[in-house]
Enzyme design. Structure first.
Site, PDB file in Angstrom:
ATOM      1  NE  ARG A 123      -4.019   1.883   2.318  1.00 54.35           N
ATOM      2  CZ  ARG A 123      -4.760   2.248   3.323  1.00 54.35           C
ATOM      3  NH1 ARG A 123      -4.529   1.746   4.528  1.00 54.35           N
ATOM      4  NH2 ARG A 123      -5.731   3.119   3.192  1.00 54.35           N
ATOM      5  CG  ASP A 183     -17.859   4.955   2.439  1.00 53.24           C
ATOM      6  OD1 ASP A 183     -17.155   3.985   2.710  1.00 53.24           O
ATOM      7  OD2 ASP A 183     -17.517   5.840   1.635  1.00 53.24           O
ATOM      8  NE  ARG A 186     -21.087   1.708  -2.020  1.00 56.79           N
ATOM      9  CZ  ARG A 186     -19.835   1.906  -2.411  1.00 56.79           C
ATOM     10  NH1 ARG A 186     -18.900   2.195  -1.517  1.00 56.79           N
ATOM     11  NH2 ARG A 186     -19.510   1.813  -3.683  1.00 56.79           N
ATOM     12  CG  HIS A 210     -13.603   6.010   1.027  1.00 54.43           C
ATOM     13  ND1 HIS A 210     -14.877   5.512   0.992  1.00 54.43           N
ATOM     14  CD2 HIS A 210     -13.035   5.679  -0.158  1.00 54.43           C
ATOM     15  CE1 HIS A 210     -15.083   4.907  -0.168  1.00 54.43           C
ATOM     16  NE2 HIS A 210     -13.971   4.995  -0.878  1.00 54.43           N
TER      17      HIS A 210
END
Length: 350
Positions: A123, A183, A186, A210
């Site tokens: 990452r 988000d 949802r 997020h």
């Protein structure tokens, strides 16, 4: 009798209640002068960038739309495809170029470009490549549109919003990450589905990162103005905390599910970003959970970190952050989310 020019002056002696409901973020600047001509630039014409561009066009939010990408052929193809729909769309000037000069005078610059993670890539390495990419995107946007608002959609959105802020040298109110706006949509959908109500009647927020360390604010959820958890407790209706956690997990996993099924997400983020653009360009002053400089909120003092909090959006960008109540557990999870991001961010050496 003296009449107040603002409906917000409802307190004793005409107290402006906006000062009570909203807490300003640090290092801000006043909004740029409002213009009649509205221009938006979108950087990156992949699936997400084009979903955003298409949704902004169909909602008649701009007079001029500029598209920028490094792939000249795809860029011209997407521009022509949109131009050929002119008879079915509100009148908008659409143009595209690999040269950032085309973005000059933008009110809002939306960045969707980003490096994709290679198999087995860490990452941190992906972040470093995205920082390098942003170093070629953000400075020219800031140069050609010094009074614009920057909106970052590229992932990881919170860290890249911080990167955009550093590279642009813009005041914090004019650098926004799309954050957990989607988000939260949802989240509202899943709660509405459980209760068999319209999602628009559900008030619910996901805050923080997020990503996997996001925080569901169960304590502040309401449906039709009724606080859900406190109502259940007053009615002595039992509920399983595991059920709540499963709903939050479904929010986190939903994007992964869409990607596994169709290869990418596009339409939901397109509508999400268009809703943010509308609030900003039309000065709607609506509340959206977006990525903002979170330093000074809920005990975050360890460094400059961008996280999502419910914020009021208008022509000046971030107008303020709502003083939403967090339980001790929610506040701790929010701080943990900040630490997760800061740990990676500190390795970038910005």
């Amino acid at each position: 009798m003296h009449k107040s020019g603002s409906a917000s002056s409802l307190g004793p002696g005409g107290l402006d209640l906006t000062q009570t409901f909203f807490k300003p973020i640090q290092q801000t600047a006043p909004p740029s002068p409002t213009k009649r001509h509205t221009k938006v630039s979108v950087v990156g014409v992949g699936n997400v960038g084009m979903a955003i561009a298409q949704t902004i066009l169909t909602q008649d939010l701009v007079d001029e739309l500029a598209l920028v990408d490094v792939n000249a052929d795809k860029l011209r193809g997407e521009m022509l495809d949109l131009q050929h729909a002119a008879a079915f769309l509100p009148r908008t000037k659409i143009h595209a170029s690999v040269d950032y000069a085309i973005t000059a005078g933008s009110d809002l610059c939306i960045i969707t470009a980003g490096a994709r993670q290679n198999p087995g890539e860490s990452r941190l390495n992906l972040l470093q490549r995205n920082v390098a990419l942003f170093s070629h995107i953000v400075p020219p946007l800031a140069k050609y549109s010094p009074d614009s608002i920057l909106m970052v959609v590229s992932n990881p959105v919170d860290i890249l919003t911080y990167v955009a802020w550093k590279l642009s040298k813009f005041p914090t109110n004019r650098v926004i990450g799309s954050g957990t706006n989607l988000d939260s949509s949802r989240f509202r959908f899943l709660i509405a589905d459980h209760l068999d109500v319209n999602a628009q009647d559900v008030q619910a927020y996901i805050v923080g990162e997020h990503g996997d360390s996001s925080v569901a604010l169960w304590s502040s959820i309401s449906v039709g103005g009724v606080p859900v958890l406190s109502f259940l407790e007053k009615q002595q209706i039992a509920y399983e905390k595991e059920t709540l956690e499963n709903i939050h997990k479904a929010v986190i996993d939903s994007a992964y599910e869409v990607i596994s099924l169709k290869g990418y997400t596009s339409w939901a983020i397109g509508y999400s970003v268009a809703s943010l653009a509308r609030s900003i360009l039309r000065n709607q002053r609506r509340i959206h959970p977006v990525s903002v400089l979170a330093k000074g909120f809920y005990g975050i003092e360890g460094g400059d970190v961008f996280l999502s909090l419910p914020a009021q959006l208008g022509r000046g960008g971030i107008l303020g952050v709502t003083n939403v109540h967090l339980t001790d557990e929610e506040a701790q999870r929010f701080r943990d989310s900040a630490n997760t991001i800061l740990e990676l961010q500190n390795q970038l050496g910005l």
